[in-house]
Scaffold this motif. Structure first.
Motif, PDB file in Angstrom:
ATOM      1  N   MET A  27       0.583  -1.241   0.016  1.00 55.33           N
ATOM      2  CA  MET A  27      -0.087   0.033  -0.011  1.00 55.33           C
ATOM      3  C   MET A  27       1.040   1.037  -0.084  1.00 55.33           C
ATOM      4  SD  MET A  27      -3.264  -1.159  -0.016  1.00 55.33           S
ATOM      5  CE  MET A  27      -4.365  -2.396   0.461  1.00 55.33           C
ATOM      6  N   GLN A  28       2.175   1.026   0.743  1.00 61.50           N
ATOM      7  CA  GLN A  28       2.785   2.390   0.811  1.00 61.50           C
ATOM      8  C   GLN A  28       3.407   2.534  -0.468  1.00 61.50           C
ATOM      9  OE1 GLN A  28       3.116   4.435   3.813  1.00 61.50           O
ATOM     10  NE2 GLN A  28       3.759   5.877   1.919  1.00 61.50           N
ATOM     11  N   GLU A  29       3.935   1.666  -1.174  1.00 59.94           N
ATOM     12  CA  GLU A  29       4.732   1.791  -2.399  1.00 59.94           C
ATOM     13  C   GLU A  29       3.646   2.231  -3.333  1.00 59.94           C
ATOM     14  OE1 GLU A  29       8.069  -1.937  -2.199  1.00 59.94           O
ATOM     15  OE2 GLU A  29       6.005  -2.120  -3.100  1.00 59.94           O
ATOM     16  N   LEU A  30       2.388   1.939  -3.399  1.00 62.89           N
ATOM     17  CA  LEU A  30       1.380   2.484  -4.318  1.00 62.89           C
ATOM     18  C   LEU A  30       1.196   3.997  -4.133  1.00 62.89           C
ATOM     19  CD1 LEU A  30      -1.224  -0.451  -4.444  1.00 62.89           C
ATOM     20  CD2 LEU A  30      -0.197   0.680  -6.419  1.00 62.89           C
ATOM     21  N   ALA A  31       1.009   4.372  -2.671  1.00 62.35           N
ATOM     22  CA  ALA A  31       0.767   5.550  -2.176  1.00 62.35           C
ATOM     23  C   ALA A  31       2.017   6.515  -2.714  1.00 62.35           C
ATOM     24  CB  ALA A  31       0.684   5.764  -0.780  1.00 62.35           C
ATOM     25  N   LEU A  34       1.948   6.989  -6.562  1.00 61.23           N
ATOM     26  CA  LEU A  34       0.738   7.814  -7.258  1.00 61.23           C
ATOM     27  C   LEU A  34       0.695   9.051  -6.503  1.00 61.23           C
ATOM     28  CD1 LEU A  34      -1.767   4.936  -6.956  1.00 61.23           C
ATOM     29  CD2 LEU A  34      -0.650   5.768  -9.115  1.00 61.23           C
ATOM     30  N   GLY A  35       1.525   9.420  -5.617  1.00 60.00           N
ATOM     31  CA  GLY A  35       1.689  10.650  -4.870  1.00 60.00           C
ATOM     32  C   GLY A  35       0.321  10.982  -3.963  1.00 60.00           C
ATOM     33  N   VAL A  36      -0.287   9.960  -3.630  1.00 63.28           N
ATOM     34  CA  VAL A  36      -1.497  10.174  -2.540  1.00 63.28           C
ATOM     35  C   VAL A  36      -1.362   9.459  -1.128  1.00 63.28           C
ATOM     36  CG1 VAL A  36      -2.941  10.022  -4.557  1.00 63.28           C
ATOM     37  CG2 VAL A  36      -2.358   7.909  -3.392  1.00 63.28           C
ATOM     38  N   SER A  37      -2.168   9.523  -0.095  1.00 65.00           N
ATOM     39  CA  SER A  37      -1.736   8.961   0.920  1.00 65.00           C
ATOM     40  C   SER A  37      -2.043   7.571   1.089  1.00 65.00           C
ATOM     41  CB  SER A  37      -2.695   9.664   2.105  1.00 65.00           C
ATOM     42  OG  SER A  37      -3.954   9.146   1.886  1.00 65.00           O
ATOM     43  N   LYS A  38      -1.519   6.854   2.167  1.00 61.90           N
ATOM     44  CA  LYS A  38      -1.874   5.592   2.084  1.00 61.90           C
ATOM     45  C   LYS A  38      -3.097   5.022   2.586  1.00 61.90           C
ATOM     46  CE  LYS A  38       0.125   1.446   4.859  1.00 61.90           C
ATOM     47  NZ  LYS A  38       0.851   0.876   5.920  1.00 61.90           N
ATOM     48  N   HIS A  44      -9.401   2.924  -2.080  1.00 62.56           N
ATOM     49  CA  HIS A  44      -9.583   2.602  -3.451  1.00 62.56           C
ATOM     50  C   HIS A  44      -9.374   0.889  -3.599  1.00 62.56           C
ATOM     51  CE1 HIS A  44     -10.386   6.439  -4.882  1.00 62.56           C
ATOM     52  NE2 HIS A  44      -9.168   6.842  -4.875  1.00 62.56           N
ATOM     53  N   VAL A  45      -8.288   0.313  -2.972  1.00 62.36           N
ATOM     54  CA  VAL A  45      -8.142  -1.128  -2.918  1.00 62.36           C
ATOM     55  C   VAL A  45      -9.485  -1.700  -2.403  1.00 62.36           C
ATOM     56  CG1 VAL A  45      -6.600  -2.840  -2.227  1.00 62.36           C
ATOM     57  CG2 VAL A  45      -5.543  -0.836  -3.245  1.00 62.36           C
ATOM     58  N   GLU A  46      -9.836  -1.491  -1.528  1.00 60.15           N
ATOM     59  CA  GLU A  46     -10.987  -2.086  -0.632  1.00 60.15           C
ATOM     60  C   GLU A  46     -12.034  -2.006  -1.677  1.00 60.15           C
ATOM     61  OE1 GLU A  46     -11.224  -3.930   2.135  1.00 60.15           O
ATOM     62  OE2 GLU A  46      -8.979  -3.679   2.080  1.00 60.15           O
ATOM     63  N   ALA A  47     -12.319  -0.889  -2.186  1.00 60.19           N
ATOM     64  CA  ALA A  47     -13.273  -0.630  -3.466  1.00 60.19           C
ATOM     65  C   ALA A  47     -13.236  -1.714  -4.399  1.00 60.19           C
ATOM     66  CB  ALA A  47     -13.618   0.599  -3.598  1.00 60.19           C
ATOM     67  N   LEU A  48     -11.891  -1.809  -4.756  1.00 63.55           N
ATOM     68  CA  LEU A  48     -11.704  -2.799  -6.002  1.00 63.55           C
ATOM     69  C   LEU A  48     -11.960  -4.070  -5.627  1.00 63.55           C
ATOM     70  CD1 LEU A  48      -8.378  -0.777  -7.307  1.00 63.55           C
ATOM     71  CD2 LEU A  48     -10.957  -0.946  -8.444  1.00 63.55           C
TER      72      LEU A  48
END
Length: 207
Positions: A27-31, A34-38, A44-48
């Motif tokens: 999650m941290q690597e994705l954040a 993408l330049g957003v918060s964890k 978004h991941v939970e929604a997906l």
């Protein structure tokens, strides 16, 4: 599947990272990427996952992966192949690339398998008629720069012309491009004057 642009972007990045590294991002690597918060990534991941677009194995790190039922917009449809022009099955013609596509889904049911770096050409001429390749047929070819003796190939001549013929390498070093029609003579060419562009893997015909 109704995905928001941000969800689609995250899904695409997870796929790309898995392909490049062989494992999923955290999650941290994705954040960070993408330049957003964890927290935002987590939401978004939970929604997906709820939508069935992402799959995650419980209690296992780096287990996020795109559901096999999901087809991302940048992924080529398995039945849609690039139609890049016409190929001579008679006298060679000028090689011209057209920006069209041949969708096999409109011809075959069920759809065919995923393409293997393939392209499609429309046949002009009857020099390959004894191989059951007729004028107006579509030939499905796999991109290749080498071919074995006896294979039917897309051969590009140094004149800029292309032709569909059987390939044979003779003992004297020359290349023989052999038609499959007694009305046509074989073409004898020096090896540095011809390039293999592809190998025939299928023929499509409509009536």
């Amino acid at each position: 599947m109704n995905l928001t642009p941000k969800q689609l972007h995250i899904l695409t990045r997870i796929r790309d990272i898995r392909l490049a590294r062989g494992y999923s991002p955290t999650m941290q690597e994705l954040a960070d990427e993408l330049g957003v918060s964890k927290v935002t990534v987590f939401e978004h991941v939970e929604a997906l996952i709820k939508k069935g677009a992402l799959v995650r194995q419980p209690n296992k790190a780096r287990s996020l992966e795109v559901s096999p039922e999901v087809e991302l917009p940048d992924e080529t449809r398995s039945t849609r192949l690039p139609l890049v022009g016409s190929i001579a099955a008679g006298s060679p013609i000028e090689a011209v690339e057209d920006r069209e596509h041949l969708d096999l889904e409109t011809i075959f049911t069920p759809p065919g398998t995923s393409p293997r770096n393939t392209f499609v050409l429309r046949v002009r001429g009857d020099s390959m008629i004894d191989e059951q390749i007729r004028d107006g047929d579509y030939v499905v070819c796999e991109k290749a720069s080498q071919a074995r003796n006896g294979q039917t190939v897309v051969a590009l001549l140094d004149t800029g012309e292309a032709t569909l013929k059987k390939l044979y390498r003779e003992k004297d070093g020359r290349v023989r491009l052999q038609p499959a029609n007694e009305a046509y003579e074989p073409m004898w060419i020096e090896p540095d004057r011809v390039q293999i562009q592809g190998i025939l893997i299928g023929v499509v015909r409509t009536y």
